[in-house]
Motif scaffolding. Structure first.
Motif, PDB file in Angstrom:
ATOM      1  N   PRO A  79       0.820  -1.203   0.000  1.00 13.34           N
ATOM      2  CA  PRO A  79       0.000   0.000   0.000  1.00 13.34           C
ATOM      3  C   PRO A  79       0.859   1.260   0.000  1.00 13.34           C
ATOM      4  N   SER A  80       0.271   2.360  -0.427  1.00 15.59           N
ATOM      5  CA  SER A  80       0.932   3.649  -0.328  1.00 15.59           C
ATOM      6  C   SER A  80       0.817   4.118   1.120  1.00 15.59           C
ATOM      7  N   VAL A  81       1.964   4.293   1.777  1.00 16.80           N
ATOM      8  CA  VAL A  81       1.965   4.607   3.206  1.00 16.80           C
ATOM      9  C   VAL A  81       2.472   6.032   3.425  1.00 16.80           C
ATOM     10  N   HIS A  82       1.648   6.838   4.077  1.00 16.79           N
ATOM     11  CA  HIS A  82       1.990   8.225   4.374  1.00 16.79           C
ATOM     12  C   HIS A  82       2.131   8.370   5.887  1.00 16.79           C
ATOM     13  N   GLU A 182      -5.449  -4.351   9.799  1.00 15.42           N
ATOM     14  CA  GLU A 182      -6.797  -4.162   9.282  1.00 15.42           C
ATOM     15  C   GLU A 182      -6.860  -3.031   8.262  1.00 15.42           C
ATOM     16  N   ALA A 183      -5.874  -2.162   8.261  1.00 12.25           N
ATOM     17  CA  ALA A 183      -5.877  -1.028   7.330  1.00 12.25           C
ATOM     18  C   ALA A 183      -5.513  -1.442   5.919  1.00 12.25           C
ATOM     19  N   LEU A 184      -4.964  -2.620   5.750  1.00 14.05           N
ATOM     20  CA  LEU A 184      -4.397  -2.983   4.461  1.00 14.05           C
ATOM     21  C   LEU A 184      -5.418  -3.410   3.424  1.00 14.05           C
ATOM     22  N   VAL A 229       9.467   3.657  12.212  1.00 13.63           N
ATOM     23  CA  VAL A 229      10.046   2.594  11.388  1.00 13.63           C
ATOM     24  C   VAL A 229       9.269   1.293  11.574  1.00 13.63           C
ATOM     25  N   SER A 230       8.880   0.987  12.810  1.00 17.89           N
ATOM     26  CA  SER A 230       8.147  -0.253  13.080  1.00 17.89           C
ATOM     27  C   SER A 230       6.788  -0.260  12.394  1.00 17.89           C
ATOM     28  N   ALA A 231       6.065   0.848  12.472  1.00 17.66           N
ATOM     29  CA  ALA A 231       4.740   0.918  11.850  1.00 17.66           C
ATOM     30  C   ALA A 231       4.837   0.737  10.337  1.00 17.66           C
ATOM     31  N   LEU A 232       5.818   1.377   9.731  1.00 18.48           N
ATOM     32  CA  LEU A 232       5.991   1.242   8.283  1.00 18.48           C
ATOM     33  C   LEU A 232       6.387  -0.183   7.916  1.00 18.48           C
ATOM     34  N   ALA A 235       3.331  -2.467   7.995  1.00 15.69           N
ATOM     35  CA  ALA A 235       2.487  -2.282   6.813  1.00 15.69           C
ATOM     36  C   ALA A 235       3.091  -2.961   5.591  1.00 15.69           C
ATOM     37  N   ARG A 236       4.383  -2.798   5.402  1.00 17.91           N
ATOM     38  CA  ARG A 236       5.044  -3.393   4.239  1.00 17.91           C
ATOM     39  C   ARG A 236       5.058  -4.931   4.321  1.00 17.91           C
TER      40      ARG A 236
END
Length: 241
Positions: A79-82, A182-184, A229-232, A235-236
């Motif tokens: 996903p595109s992560v901002h 759940e956001a993915l 860094v952990s949150a990104l 998500a990845r």
């Protein structure tokens, strides 16, 4: 035997004839630091997904010309992560730009929170933004990431929330949190990471009222840069499974 190295040249500097002149700083680094020779292969990233295989055809102190041999367009990261991250004190903001770029953050916005310990609100940002962009370019070259993140000027949380969209998540120390995975289901996600000591009650309430969902990265207190860094990375990695 020629060796392959990476360089960077934005699309706005590409010439249509397939002969490109690299920027002065890039040319100086390649010719004086790496001692690049004519005929060397250079992989040129453009920050917009383009990966260009080139051959050096001219070497001078502040001018290197390359001939484009092959160009491919990388698929955009999903996903595109901002990320909107509260500015920490010291140079820790700059230190997190490299790993966030290596992990493929789409945009990075420094947030001015009630507990911001870093840069003052009245500071001029132009020179800072230039430096942050240079750090991101270096991280792209080191990692091979062809997508240069959009590093924005500092914003208040309310301003960030107005543009963040529906799929927005806020890091929280509350026990009533959802899983970030759940956001993915969507292709774009905005993540807010708070300052040392966490968001104020007012800030977290504002985000939740605007539709953001609270998430947690575990039971322990993380530094700002560790949380970002952990949150990104979560998500990845979850998307790649």
């Amino acid at each position: 035997m020629s060796r392959s190295v990476r360089s960077f040249l934005p699309p706005s500097s590409h010439q249509n004839d397939g002969i490109w002149s690299l920027g002065e700083n890039e040319s100086h680094h390649l010719s004086k630091v790496l001692r690049l020779e004519k005929g060397a292969k250079i992989e040129v990233l453009d920050g917009a997904g383009g990966i260009h295989q080139t051959k050096c055809i001219e070497v001078a102190r502040n001018k290197i010309q390359v001939q484009v041999l092959e160009s491919i367009g990388a698929k955009s990261l999903k996903p595109s992560v901002h990320l909107g991250v509260a500015i920490p004190k010291g140079n820790r903001w700059e230190e997190m730009i490299r790993p966030l770029t290596e992990l493929g953050v789409s945009s990075l916005t420094p947030l001015l929170s009630e507990r911001t310990e870093g840069l003052c609100k009245s500071k001029k940002w132009e020179n800072k933004l230039k430096k942050w962009n240079r750090l991101a370019v270096e991280a792209c070259k080191q990692s091979g990431n062809p997508w240069l993140p959009d590093i924005k000027s500092p914003q208040q949380m309310e301003e960030y929330l107005r543009a963040s969209g529906k799929n927005t998540w806020i890091g929280s120390t509350s026990t009533r949190c959802s899983m970030l995975s759940e956001a993915l289901v969507n292709q774009t996600i905005s993540i807010l990471i708070g300052p040392e000591g966490g968001w104020s009650e007012k800030e977290e309430k504002l985000a939740l009222e605007r539709g953001a969902r609270a998430f947690s990265l575990g039971p322990f207190t993380l530094r700002v840069e560790s949380a970002a860094v952990s949150a990104l990375a979560v998500a990845r990695s979850l998307f790649l499974r």
